[in-house]
Design a protein around this motif. Structure first.
Motif, PDB file in Angstrom:
ATOM      1  N   ILE A 256       0.883  -1.181   0.000  1.00 55.32           N
ATOM      2  CA  ILE A 256       0.000   0.000   0.000  1.00 55.32           C
ATOM      3  C   ILE A 256       0.911   1.219   0.000  1.00 55.32           C
ATOM      4  CG2 ILE A 256      -1.855   1.197   1.198  1.00 55.32           C
ATOM      5  CD1 ILE A 256      -2.515  -1.472   2.557  1.00 55.32           C
ATOM      6  N   ARG A 257       1.114   1.814  -1.146  1.00 63.42           N
ATOM      7  CA  ARG A 257       2.125   2.849  -1.304  1.00 63.42           C
ATOM      8  C   ARG A 257       1.563   4.234  -1.547  1.00 63.42           C
ATOM      9  NH1 ARG A 257       4.057  -1.858  -3.484  1.00 63.42           N
ATOM     10  NH2 ARG A 257       6.094  -2.486  -2.655  1.00 63.42           N
ATOM     11  N   SER A 258       0.246   4.339  -1.701  1.00 58.63           N
ATOM     12  CA  SER A 258      -0.322   5.649  -2.014  1.00 58.63           C
ATOM     13  C   SER A 258      -1.766   5.711  -1.554  1.00 58.63           C
ATOM     14  CB  SER A 258      -0.248   5.910  -3.531  1.00 58.63           C
ATOM     15  OG  SER A 258      -0.756   7.194  -3.846  1.00 58.63           O
ATOM     16  N   LEU A 259      -2.247   6.915  -1.392  1.00 57.53           N
ATOM     17  CA  LEU A 259      -3.643   7.177  -1.050  1.00 57.53           C
ATOM     18  C   LEU A 259      -4.192   8.108  -2.126  1.00 57.53           C
ATOM     19  CD1 LEU A 259      -6.012   6.944   0.949  1.00 57.53           C
ATOM     20  CD2 LEU A 259      -5.036   8.867   2.210  1.00 57.53           C
ATOM     21  N   SER A 260      -5.169   7.654  -2.883  1.00 64.93           N
ATOM     22  CA  SER A 260      -5.642   8.402  -4.055  1.00 64.93           C
ATOM     23  C   SER A 260      -7.017   9.010  -3.795  1.00 64.93           C
ATOM     24  CB  SER A 260      -5.722   7.477  -5.280  1.00 64.93           C
ATOM     25  OG  SER A 260      -4.479   6.861  -5.516  1.00 64.93           O
ATOM     26  N   PRO A 261      -7.119  10.344  -3.824  1.00 64.29           N
ATOM     27  CA  PRO A 261      -8.443  10.970  -3.704  1.00 64.29           C
ATOM     28  C   PRO A 261      -9.144  11.015  -5.053  1.00 64.29           C
ATOM     29  CG  PRO A 261      -6.776  12.664  -3.838  1.00 64.29           C
ATOM     30  CD  PRO A 261      -6.052  11.347  -3.890  1.00 64.29           C
ATOM     31  N   TYR A 262     -10.443  11.008  -5.032  1.00 66.77           N
ATOM     32  CA  TYR A 262     -11.202  11.227  -6.258  1.00 66.77           C
ATOM     33  C   TYR A 262     -12.477  11.963  -5.888  1.00 66.77           C
ATOM     34  CZ  TYR A 262     -14.296   7.292  -5.028  1.00 66.77           C
ATOM     35  OH  TYR A 262     -15.192   6.457  -4.407  1.00 66.77           O
ATOM     36  N   LEU A 263     -12.940  12.808  -6.803  1.00 63.86           N
ATOM     37  CA  LEU A 263     -14.122  13.624  -6.576  1.00 63.86           C
ATOM     38  C   LEU A 263     -15.122  13.389  -7.696  1.00 63.86           C
ATOM     39  CD1 LEU A 263     -12.407  16.968  -5.493  1.00 63.86           C
ATOM     40  CD2 LEU A 263     -13.479  15.270  -4.004  1.00 63.86           C
ATOM     41  N   ALA A 264     -16.379  13.627  -7.371  1.00 63.54           N
ATOM     42  CA  ALA A 264     -17.439  13.399  -8.353  1.00 63.54           C
ATOM     43  C   ALA A 264     -17.228  14.234  -9.615  1.00 63.54           C
ATOM     44  CB  ALA A 264     -18.794  13.712  -7.730  1.00 63.54           C
ATOM     45  N   ALA A 265     -16.692  15.445  -9.455  1.00 66.47           N
ATOM     46  CA  ALA A 265     -16.537  16.340 -10.604  1.00 66.47           C
ATOM     47  C   ALA A 265     -15.553  15.791 -11.636  1.00 66.47           C
ATOM     48  CB  ALA A 265     -16.062  17.714 -10.128  1.00 66.47           C
ATOM     49  N   GLU A 266     -14.713  14.825 -11.237  1.00 67.26           N
ATOM     50  CA  GLU A 266     -13.730  14.273 -12.169  1.00 67.26           C
ATOM     51  C   GLU A 266     -14.340  13.225 -13.103  1.00 67.26           C
ATOM     52  OE1 GLU A 266     -10.894  12.653  -9.522  1.00 67.26           O
ATOM     53  OE2 GLU A 266     -10.035  14.601  -8.951  1.00 67.26           O
ATOM     54  N   HIS A 267     -15.570  12.819 -12.817  1.00 66.98           N
ATOM     55  CA  HIS A 267     -16.176  11.738 -13.583  1.00 66.98           C
ATOM     56  C   HIS A 267     -17.613  12.091 -13.966  1.00 66.98           C
ATOM     57  CE1 HIS A 267     -12.818   9.158 -12.418  1.00 66.98           C
ATOM     58  NE2 HIS A 267     -12.977   9.613 -11.179  1.00 66.98           N
ATOM     59  N   LEU A 268     -18.096  11.427 -14.999  1.00 66.93           N
ATOM     60  CA  LEU A 268     -19.506  11.495 -15.329  1.00 66.93           C
ATOM     61  C   LEU A 268     -20.257  10.767 -14.214  1.00 66.93           C
ATOM     62  CD1 LEU A 268     -20.987  10.628 -18.841  1.00 66.93           C
ATOM     63  CD2 LEU A 268     -22.177  10.140 -16.728  1.00 66.93           C
ATOM     64  N   ILE A 269     -21.167  11.465 -13.534  1.00 66.29           N
ATOM     65  CA  ILE A 269     -21.809  10.904 -12.348  1.00 66.29           C
ATOM     66  C   ILE A 269     -22.982  10.020 -12.749  1.00 66.29           C
ATOM     67  CG2 ILE A 269     -23.000  11.461 -10.189  1.00 66.29           C
ATOM     68  CD1 ILE A 269     -21.473  14.114 -10.179  1.00 66.29           C
ATOM     69  N   LEU A 270     -23.027   8.854 -12.143  1.00 69.21           N
ATOM     70  CA  LEU A 270     -24.105   7.893 -12.388  1.00 69.21           C
ATOM     71  C   LEU A 270     -24.705   7.523 -11.039  1.00 69.21           C
ATOM     72  CD1 LEU A 270     -21.991   5.603 -14.733  1.00 69.21           C
ATOM     73  CD2 LEU A 270     -23.674   7.269 -15.498  1.00 69.21           C
ATOM     74  N   ASP A 271     -25.969   7.858 -10.831  1.00 69.99           N
ATOM     75  CA  ASP A 271     -26.576   7.504  -9.553  1.00 69.99           C
ATOM     76  C   ASP A 271     -26.970   6.023  -9.555  1.00 69.99           C
ATOM     77  OD1 ASP A 271     -28.986   7.303 -10.949  1.00 69.99           O
ATOM     78  OD2 ASP A 271     -29.669   9.286 -10.339  1.00 69.99           O
ATOM     79  N   ALA A 272     -27.467   5.565  -8.404  1.00 75.32           N
ATOM     80  CA  ALA A 272     -27.764   4.137  -8.234  1.00 75.32           C
ATOM     81  C   ALA A 272     -28.815   3.663  -9.232  1.00 75.32           C
ATOM     82  CB  ALA A 272     -28.223   3.877  -6.798  1.00 75.32           C
ATOM     83  N   ALA A 273     -29.858   4.466  -9.441  1.00 76.60           N
ATOM     84  CA  ALA A 273     -30.922   4.063 -10.369  1.00 76.60           C
ATOM     85  C   ALA A 273     -30.388   3.941 -11.791  1.00 76.60           C
ATOM     86  CB  ALA A 273     -32.071   5.072 -10.316  1.00 76.60           C
TER      87      ALA A 273
END
Length: 870
Positions: A256-273
């Motif tokens: 485990i060499r890194s901790l990677s953040p990610y945010l919704a704005a970086e991706h096309l958002i897909l909700d559960a439905a």
């Protein structure tokens, strides 16, 4: 405890340290389970339940399994949501003073499985930690211990958090065991169903403690280098993950060499439905990959490539430059078929380097894992040579990221035999010539065994006893066996060791000397080979970061080559992705449906959506005609383009989309007490609150879960809202059976009418599967009912009722007369027209109406009345 035996006291003490796990307690060649653990394990595993202290007043339930076949039993317990603590004997019973010392050497939980036999090769196995910040912002961190992927994020609300949980599909979830954690668990109960929930003390999630734990683990002064210094709630969740790993796992965590953040704005958002309705990774109702988008798109030939593709589908990009880079790489590989085929063939021989690297780092890898790594590294020169022929910038970058790891390959090749045994402590691992001392010990062992054979021949000649044999067993070592009929010939230097019924066993001073050398050499060989193997494994583990980087590059190349192969074979087109809000698809096809054998040719369709003239398309037509397929294919083509994939179309221009929303299908949510209509309205509300002009919305039959008038009113108002609210104004496909909605195009400039073309023939409908301009005049529900096998009498009666309804068979109070009589003269319909019976009444009513204050439904009914008047 004082009344128990020493062994049971030891068991109870160790069990108290792992109260929430089933304890596998090593006793000789078995793992034993006692008390409640035994009762549970016997039920889940189908084991025979017996008891200890039989005949005593207090009996202890007991069951056990052979230690050498434990993996299958552990897998079944894990699959049923249990944890297993493995307690081993950690000292030689011969050296024990009293009871043998035992310790828990490993705790296996659903989120921390490392055995490849218990994992799906092309799926991640995530452990998830969730917490809620002071302002209610949910924080999330996940880790796949088998690959070392460690990530964190913060969600804007619970809906977004639910979507993340469904996307990651964790087998185990960590939550605070009190306060806000209990509230969070209650709010997430439907999406947590079927997952092991592990509750930790609230102090584990404290920000300062979590931050210190992460800083110490990564040996850094702050988290800015990882880009997550500001994600306070996410850091809390990541700290909880690390705490749990340290408390639970006994192996190293160096991979485990890194901790990677990610945010919704970086991706096309897909909700559960949306994920569910578009069947991205599993077909609805079956939970299987077959029949899903992933099932069609997966041409990867490595396990790590399969996991990478799944991630790309679940997290499409929202950055035009990155999307175009992927498309350029896919396009070049599609056009260079020879390079693509060679690359895919070479990748087929590459094992799962991510999981191999993790097992090596955690010191759980065997010799066969290292030889599999060597075989994979031998493929790298050919892969690098193939990629060197590519010019796309992304391919060039990936080629540079492939470290050949020649030193690692050479070390393994020189150290380990080609086909090592599974068992590490019995020798046969290390190649001749690798270690001088080992070679010397082997020579002694081989010569000793040869000397024993020579000794047997010499002693036969010396004694004249032809049946004399030199043998060996673990109790007495080497000995000379002579049958009783020849005892008179035994020389004086023979020392009697054992008397049998028909023979005597002897030793000689020379035999004892050689025995000590040979047996000592054998024991030393086994111990030295194991030590050498561990040293080789440590040296390979030290190169883990290089191996991890290479594995990631190979996984991405595998996905790109697979997408190129699919584009070539299925005739996909390269989409033009830009910053506009325009979505134009020519001859688009549904990627899944077109590959099904449905007995008819798939009919492609065009679509044009924008925010200037064609924002909301009202699509009418009968059931089974293809409305839902058409709308879903638009959404899937959009998603595929954002992945960086070619798309099933003749051509496509896809303006960047921030979210895809779908409201499709009917389903109850009994776990939260929601009816079908309530689920429909909740999902619709989510769309109206969160859509933007960059969103793509798919709405199928809004309002059908309630009465006709209520449903029509809601559908009309929702469509108006999507059109009129500048904050929303999203590109929308709106399928409906309410033909009255077609009149929206008369009052809203960006609403357009489309319908599914069909032909009528002898009271039958023929579906043409083509989307054309204009609205449908009928739903043809009765014809579809006939196709479904509804009895002819019901169909004929339905036609009569339909004619009565269309003729306005209603009383003055608005009640239908069709229940009292099958045939009545035609009359105006007051319930639909709002004007009462007769032309005169209609004229009088028109004179009184102020059209500026009409509701949508009143305006709709007014238009209906005017049509009838005309």
């Amino acid at each position: 405890m004082s009344s128990n035996t020493p062994m049971m006291r030891q068991y109870l003490e160790i069990k108290s340290q792992h109260p929430d796990a089933i304890l596998f307690f090593r006793l000789g060649d078995f793992y034993e389970m006692f008390m409640d653990d035994a009762v549970t394990a016997s039920r889940v595993l189908g084991l025979t339940l017996t008891s200890r202290n039989k005949g005593a007043a207090e009996q202890v339930p007991l069951c056990g399994i052979p230690y050498h076949s434990s993996q299958g039993y552990i897998a079944r317990l894990i699959d049923n949501g249990f944890k297993v603590a493995i307690c081993e004997q950690v000292e030689d019973p011969r050296d024990a003073k009293g009871i043998v010392r035992r310790e828990v050497v490993q705790v296996v939980t659903p989120g921390l499985v490392v055995d490849s036999d218990n994992l799906q090769p092309k799926e991640n196995n995530f452990l998830l930690a969730l917490t809620a910040g002071e302002e209610g912002v949910p924080g999330l961190s996940c880790i796949d211990i088998t690959t070392g992927a460690f990530r964190l994020t913060e969600c804007r609300n619970l809906d977004e958090l639910r979507s993340e949980i469904l996307s990651l599909d964790p087998r185990e979830v960590l939550l605070p065991g009190e306060g806000s954690g209990l509230e969070l668990e209650a709010a997430l109960r439907p999406v947590l169903e079927g997952r092991l929930v592990t509750r930790l003390p609230e102090w584990v999630f404290e920000e300062d403690r979590a931050r210190r734990l992460l800083l110490d683990f990564f040996a850094v002064a702050n988290l800015q280098g990882f880009g997550c210094e500001h994600l306070r709630v996410g850091v809390q969740a990541a700290g909880a993950v690390l705490h749990y790993l340290r408390e639970t796992l006994q192996g190293s965590l160096e991979h485990i060499r890194s901790l990677s953040p990610y945010l919704a704005a970086e991706h096309l958002i897909l909700d559960a439905a949306t994920r569910r309705n578009l069947e991205l990774t599993a077909a609805q109702g079956e939970g299987r990959k077959k029949g899903s988008l992933l099932g069609v798109m997966d041409r990867t030939v490595t396990a790590m490539g399969g996991r990478k593709l799944r991630h790309w589908i679940q997290y499409p990009l929202a950055d035009v430059a990155r999307i175009r880079a992927r498309l350029a790489a896919v396009g070049e590989l599609r056009d260079k078929a020879g390079v693509r085929d060679e690359l895919r063939e070479a990748l087929e021989g590459v094992h799962d380097l991510e999981r191999l690297g993790a097992r090596i780092a955690m010191a759980s890898a065997g010799a066969k894992d290292l030889t599999a790594l060597r075989a994979s590294l031998e493929k790298l020169p050919g892969i690098r040579a193939g990629v060197a022929q590519l010019e796309a910038p992304l391919s060039v970058r990936l080629a540079a990221a492939i470290d050949p790891l020649e030193d690692v390959r050479q070390l393994i090749a020189e150290a380990l035999v080609d086909d090592p045994p599974f068992v590490l402590r019995e020798g046969g691992l290390i190649r001749d010539g690798f270690h001088a001392e080992l070679d010397e010990l082997r020579l002694i062992s081989r010569q000793g065994k040869g000397w024993i054979a020579q000794l047997e021949l010499q002693e036969r000649e010396r004694t004249g006893i032809g049946s004399l044999k030199v043998r060996y067993n673990k109790v007495f070592g080497y000995y000379i066996e002579i049958t009783r009929t020849h005892l008179a010939r035994v020389p004086e230097d023979y020392e009697r060791r054992q008397t049998l019924v028909n023979a005597e066993r002897f030793v000689t001073p020379a035999l004892k000397d050689y025995e000590s050398k040979v047996l000592g050499a054998e024991e030393r060989i086994q111990a030295l080979e194991y030590d050498l193997f561990q040293e080789v494994r440590r040296q390979v583990a030290a190169q883990g970061s290089r191996l991890q980087g290479t594995a990631d590059a190979l996984a991405e190349l595998d996905v790109l080559a697979g997408l190129a192969d699919l584009a070539h074979e299925a005739d996909y087109a390269c989409p033009e992705v830009d910053e506009s809000t325009r979505l134009h698809i020519e001859e688009g096809r549904h990627p899944v449906v077109e590959r099904m054998h449905l007995g008819e040719r798939f009919v492609p369709n065009d679509v044009l959506l924008d925010t200037e003239e064609n924002q909301l398309l009202v699509i009418t037509g009968p059931n089974m005609a293809g409305k839902s397929t058409f709308m879903r294919q638009v959404a899937l083509i959009t998603l595929m383009a954002h992945m960086g994939s070619f798309v099933p179309a003749r051509a496509a221009r896809i303006g960047l989309v921030d979210r895809i929303f779908t409201r499709v299908g009917a389903s109850d949510n009994l776990a939260s007490g929601q009816s079908t209509f309530m689920v429909e309205m909740t999902e619709t509300a989510n769309i109206l609150h969160n859509a933007t002009p960059r969103s793509l919305i798919i709405l199928d039959e809004i309002g059908r879960g309630t009465s006709t008038f209520d449903g029509l009113s809601i559908a009309w108002a929702v469509a108006e809202y999507l059109h009129d609210q500048a904050r929303v104004a999203a590109k929308t496909l709106f399928a409906t059976h309410y033909h009255e909605l077609a009149d929206l195009a008369l009052t809203r400039e960006r609403v357009k009418n489309w319908n599914v073309a069909l032909r009528e023939w002898n009271d039958q409908v023929i579906f043409l599967r083509k989307i054309v301009k204009g609205s449908a005049s009928h739903s043809y529900g009765i014809q579809v009912a006939r196709l479904a096998g509804i009895p002819a009498a019901v169909v004929e009666r339905a036609k009569e009722v339909l004619r009565n309804l269309e003729a306005g068979e209603f009383g003055r109070e608005g009640e239908p007369r069709l229940a009292r009589s099958r045939k009545r003269p035609s009359a105006p319909n007051p319930q639909l027209s709002l004007f009462g019976d007769g032309e005169d009444a209609l004229r009088r009513r028109l004179e009184e109406i102020d059209v500026s204050v009409l509701t949508p439904l009143e305006a709709l009914n007014l238009l209906d009345g005017l049509k009838k008047l005309v």
